[in-house]
Design a protein around this motif. Sequence first.
Motif, PDB file in Angstrom:
ATOM      1  N   HIS A 141       0.837  -1.198   0.000  1.00  0.00           N
ATOM      2  CA  HIS A 141       0.000   0.000   0.000  1.00  0.00           C
ATOM      3  C   HIS A 141       0.866   1.239   0.000  1.00  0.00           C
ATOM      4  O   HIS A 141       2.038   1.185   0.345  1.00  0.00           O
ATOM      5  N   LEU A 142       0.227   2.325  -0.357  1.00  0.00           N
ATOM      6  CA  LEU A 142       0.926   3.591  -0.361  1.00  0.00           C
ATOM      7  C   LEU A 142       1.278   3.952   1.082  1.00  0.00           C
ATOM      8  O   LEU A 142       0.441   3.863   1.969  1.00  0.00           O
ATOM      9  N   GLU A 143       2.528   4.344   1.323  1.00  0.00           N
ATOM     10  CA  GLU A 143       2.920   4.608   2.699  1.00  0.00           C
ATOM     11  C   GLU A 143       3.028   6.080   3.032  1.00  0.00           C
ATOM     12  O   GLU A 143       2.852   6.484   4.160  1.00  0.00           O
ATOM     13  N   SER A 144       3.368   6.870   2.016  1.00  0.00           N
ATOM     14  CA  SER A 144       3.557   8.289   2.304  1.00  0.00           C
ATOM     15  C   SER A 144       3.323   9.105   1.045  1.00  0.00           C
ATOM     16  O   SER A 144       3.503   8.612  -0.063  1.00  0.00           O
ATOM     17  N   PHE A 145       2.903  10.357   1.247  1.00  0.00           N
ATOM     18  CA  PHE A 145       2.729  11.226   0.082  1.00  0.00           C
ATOM     19  C   PHE A 145       4.066  11.570  -0.556  1.00  0.00           C
ATOM     20  O   PHE A 145       4.177  11.723  -1.759  1.00  0.00           O
ATOM     21  N   LEU A 162       1.589   8.253  -8.995  1.00  0.00           N
ATOM     22  CA  LEU A 162       0.134   8.251  -8.936  1.00  0.00           C
ATOM     23  C   LEU A 162      -0.420   9.603  -9.370  1.00  0.00           C
ATOM     24  O   LEU A 162      -1.365   9.685 -10.165  1.00  0.00           O
ATOM     25  N   LEU A 163       0.209  10.669  -8.870  1.00  0.00           N
ATOM     26  CA  LEU A 163      -0.244  12.009  -9.241  1.00  0.00           C
ATOM     27  C   LEU A 163      -0.052  12.220 -10.743  1.00  0.00           C
ATOM     28  O   LEU A 163      -0.926  12.758 -11.423  1.00  0.00           O
ATOM     29  N   TRP A 209      -2.883  10.605 -12.443  1.00  0.00           N
ATOM     30  CA  TRP A 209      -4.133  11.369 -12.326  1.00  0.00           C
ATOM     31  C   TRP A 209      -4.148  12.554 -13.273  1.00  0.00           C
ATOM     32  O   TRP A 209      -5.138  12.814 -13.943  1.00  0.00           O
ATOM     33  N   ILE A 210      -3.025  13.277 -13.295  1.00  0.00           N
ATOM     34  CA  ILE A 210      -3.004  14.489 -14.126  1.00  0.00           C
ATOM     35  C   ILE A 210      -3.068  14.121 -15.602  1.00  0.00           C
ATOM     36  O   ILE A 210      -3.796  14.742 -16.378  1.00  0.00           O
ATOM     37  N   ALA A 259      -6.532  13.225 -16.219  1.00  0.00           N
ATOM     38  CA  ALA A 259      -7.385  14.406 -16.153  1.00  0.00           C
ATOM     39  C   ALA A 259      -7.248  15.211 -17.441  1.00  0.00           C
ATOM     40  O   ALA A 259      -8.240  15.684 -18.002  1.00  0.00           O
ATOM     41  N   PHE A 277      -9.048  13.425 -20.062  1.00  0.00           N
ATOM     42  CA  PHE A 277     -10.477  13.597 -19.880  1.00  0.00           C
ATOM     43  C   PHE A 277     -10.924  14.981 -20.362  1.00  0.00           C
ATOM     44  O   PHE A 277     -11.953  15.115 -21.030  1.00  0.00           O
ATOM     45  N   PRO A 303      -2.342  24.591 -17.197  1.00  0.00           N
ATOM     46  CA  PRO A 303      -2.040  24.294 -15.779  1.00  0.00           C
ATOM     47  C   PRO A 303      -1.682  22.829 -15.552  1.00  0.00           C
ATOM     48  O   PRO A 303      -0.734  22.523 -14.814  1.00  0.00           O
ATOM     49  N   MET A 304      -2.419  21.931 -16.211  1.00  0.00           N
ATOM     50  CA  MET A 304      -2.122  20.510 -16.002  1.00  0.00           C
ATOM     51  C   MET A 304      -0.768  20.157 -16.579  1.00  0.00           C
ATOM     52  O   MET A 304      -0.007  19.377 -15.992  1.00  0.00           O
ATOM     53  N   MET A 349      -3.661   6.790   5.818  1.00  0.00           N
ATOM     54  CA  MET A 349      -3.193   7.046   4.454  1.00  0.00           C
ATOM     55  C   MET A 349      -4.353   6.997   3.462  1.00  0.00           C
ATOM     56  O   MET A 349      -4.397   7.737   2.497  1.00  0.00           O
ATOM     57  N   ARG A 350      -5.284   6.089   3.712  1.00  0.00           N
ATOM     58  CA  ARG A 350      -6.404   5.950   2.775  1.00  0.00           C
ATOM     59  C   ARG A 350      -7.227   7.224   2.674  1.00  0.00           C
ATOM     60  O   ARG A 350      -7.579   7.654   1.586  1.00  0.00           O
ATOM     61  N   LYS A 385      -6.313  10.211   3.532  1.00  0.00           N
ATOM     62  CA  LYS A 385      -5.488  11.263   2.944  1.00  0.00           C
ATOM     63  C   LYS A 385      -5.515  11.149   1.420  1.00  0.00           C
ATOM     64  O   LYS A 385      -5.618  12.134   0.699  1.00  0.00           O
ATOM     65  N   LEU A 386      -5.412   9.899   0.950  1.00  0.00           N
ATOM     66  CA  LEU A 386      -5.415   9.642  -0.489  1.00  0.00           C
ATOM     67  C   LEU A 386      -6.730  10.104  -1.099  1.00  0.00           C
ATOM     68  O   LEU A 386      -6.759  10.725  -2.168  1.00  0.00           O
ATOM     69  N   VAL A 446      -7.716  16.971  -6.658  1.00  0.00           N
ATOM     70  CA  VAL A 446      -7.349  16.941  -8.074  1.00  0.00           C
ATOM     71  C   VAL A 446      -8.605  16.956  -8.944  1.00  0.00           C
ATOM     72  O   VAL A 446      -8.722  17.737  -9.892  1.00  0.00           O
ATOM     73  N   VAL A 449      -9.800  19.890 -11.564  1.00  0.00           N
ATOM     74  CA  VAL A 449      -9.985  19.637 -12.993  1.00  0.00           C
ATOM     75  C   VAL A 449     -11.382  20.065 -13.440  1.00  0.00           C
ATOM     76  O   VAL A 449     -11.542  20.723 -14.476  1.00  0.00           O
ATOM     77  N   LEU A 483     -11.542  23.772 -13.685  1.00  0.00           N
ATOM     78  CA  LEU A 483     -10.833  24.216 -14.897  1.00  0.00           C
ATOM     79  C   LEU A 483     -11.699  24.043 -16.136  1.00  0.00           C
ATOM     80  O   LEU A 483     -11.815  24.943 -16.976  1.00  0.00           O
ATOM     81  N   ILE A 484     -12.313  22.875 -16.232  1.00  0.00           N
ATOM     82  CA  ILE A 484     -13.120  22.577 -17.411  1.00  0.00           C
ATOM     83  C   ILE A 484     -14.327  23.509 -17.488  1.00  0.00           C
ATOM     84  O   ILE A 484     -14.636  24.072 -18.537  1.00  0.00           O
TER      85      ILE A 484
END
Lengths: 668, 149
Positions: A339-343, A351-352, A355-356, A359, A362, A395-396, B1-2, B4-5, B12, B16, B19-20
């Motif tokens: 699992h993800l442990e830290s940002f 991951l970011l 997403w971008i 996005a 999209f 921006p993206m 963490m979940r 936070k995610l 995000v 978006v 913006l759109i």
Amino acid sequence: MVDIGYFAICLALAAGGYAVFASLLGAHRHHEGLIRSGENAALVLCGLYTVAALCLWYAIFTKDFQVQYVAENTSRSQPMQYVLASLWGGQSGSILFWGWVLAIYTGATILLNRHRYRALMPYAVAVLSVSCVFFAILSVFAADPFIRLPFTPQDGNGLNPILQHPYMAIHPPLLYFGMVGMTVPFAFGIAALIAGQLDNTWLRAMRRWLLIPWMFLGGGLLLGGKWAYVELGWGGYWGWDPVENASLMPWLAATALLHSVMIQERKGMLKVWNMVLLFFTFFMTIFGTFLTRSGIISSVHAFAQSNVGDYFVVYLVLITVGSAILLLRRLPDLKAENHLESFASRESAFLLNNWILLALLFAVLWGTMFPVISEALTDEKITVGAPFFNQVSIPMGLVLLFLTGAGPLFAWRRTSQESFRRNFGVPALWAIVTLVAMVLFGVRDFYALVSLTLCGFVTGSILLEFARGIAARRRTSAESVLRACYTLLTKSRRRYGGYLVHASMLMLFIGFTGTAFTVDREVVLSKGESAAIGAYTITFQSLAFGDDDTKSVSAAALTLERGDSFLATLVPQRHFYKRAQQNTTEVAIYSRWFEDFYIIFVGSAEDNASTKFQIYINPLVGCVWWGAGLFVLSSLWTMWPSARDRRMARLDRESSQADTWEPTLAPS
Amino acid sequence: MRSKLAIGSLIVILGVIALIMTGVKQSSARHMTLDSLLGPPSEDVAGRRIQLAGCTVVPGSIEWDEYRHRPVFQITDGERQMQVQYTGNAILPDTFQDRAQLVMEGHFVAERARFEAEMVMAKCPSKYEGENYEEHRDTVGEPTAATGN
């Protein structure tokens, strides 16, 4: 010849059908002979498709205008190199070409993996063959390029003169190789799901097959931009037209996937996500093709409306439903191992980035589809243009640019404060220095400042990574700096090659930023008159007219000076093609290393006493073309088999010959 | 963490969407055809940015200005006809000629019953894949021999 071509396509359809059947049955019964038979059938399909494509080429070269496709897409006066391009210049020919490219990919996949991934191959071959069958069906039933006219016209329509340009001859096939090639990784994904072999094997199998079309797509897009820039005469290279968007979207999805598979390989995370992303990438290639061919979006370079749209809808539904069912069935086997442990970790950065990128995809999709969406929701068809896409994507794009530099600086799992300081210090310094320099230089545009600052940051980050790698090598061996750099690039192609790809993105962004400073001027000059544009002075020298068999030419000659020094004589022209009764604008461009002087001959007054010119000064545009070149080269470098890959391929070959292959071939 | 995610992804996604939304508001044009523009007025089109599609240039109607930059021309959808004035900056595409299919963006000026186009995209008529042999003969040339099929 034409009949042979048609017959070959029909046979290819049959061979494809058999390949699907034999592969699936063979895999089900673990019958190696059947599986091999399916592979061979797919190779036959590849051969038949080649025959069909060569037949159409033959008809095009021999100017057999009785064939409707030839009459519509070539002409007697068309130069030879562009006759070649007529194969994919029209709707039905391009569908045949698509099928042919797919068949080539299928053949290559089989030949390169004869001894590897044996559990995956039958299913992958089946998926690839199904796709080939789909395009063969289109060619036979909906868009037959071999249809004859009841009479033989004297001459054909010919390829539009503006498309008769070397870049335009290469650009479509590059895009086709990109779009079509996404079928191969998709096939491996589906194969992994059916076979239930969901460890890293299939990732290894598909990674290179993903990189190849990704490179073709990216290269094709940029080459198309270059063509628009030198040929269309509006001073720009990207217009957010639906057809451009249709090929940009799969590229964005594939870029996201290329990054997130790294997390799966390393950490066993995001397994479902990657599958979905892979299916989505493939879906977007077909969807994009559907968009540009069905006539649901009005675009000037969309193909004529035809019934192929219906076939595409069926195919898209089939892809979506099929892959969704398979994925749902295997969901329990796709649990994340970590699992993800830290940002503040490499995983989060990836991951970011995902997403971008999605996005952005999209947003582009939303903008492209907005006429359809708005009509469905409000009964009013609304379209959005380039300003929308720019506003959303800038921006993206900037966040992505930041991640290009920041991603590699984060440690896996979590980044301690101390390593954070150590890693980000140098790039941050680069960013600050760039910012100060740009402000002193007089840059005031907000986005341009942000973009260039981030470019400084990314440069710092890439150089830091290389510097550390080189220093580490020099500690253990007495290599020179250059030698150490070369060793890094060859020993860890994926990592350092990847940084080179990042560097190409950096250059592209610098180039894109230049559009913030474009100067656009119209001037009317009479002979001998000068005009000052920015730091440049142009003087109109003379006007000339010429004529040959195919076209008449009007040309203006101007001298370009900067300060007191003479730079060049520019000759912007206007051609008139007699057969097509069409004008083409031939721009003149003087490129300096940091900006282009771009001049268009608009037209002369009746008595030729004065002439109007349109001038663009495009700062930094050269970075786009250099970035494009670096993108292709660095992607090739990254995917080139390393010594280790070659060794493993040899081992695979030897082991499969030793145990599995020989016995099953023996008569039972 | 979940959690936070979840918050991170929410930010995000909202960004978006914002913006759109603002992007759409600032650069949208209403898609129309000659029929819907000149037909019974369903709503006010004055001052609205319009994307006009599905029309071709009436042959022989292009009147260029002095420097062959911004022409006035007629467009038709086969039934109706309308005048267009090009007001944009960029030069018109090379494919702009008689019978070219157009997609334009601009404004409708009701007083002059004229469309002022700021952007014109044109598809060359030769790209048109006609099913009709008459039409085909017009563009391709007279047949040399009717061989039949």
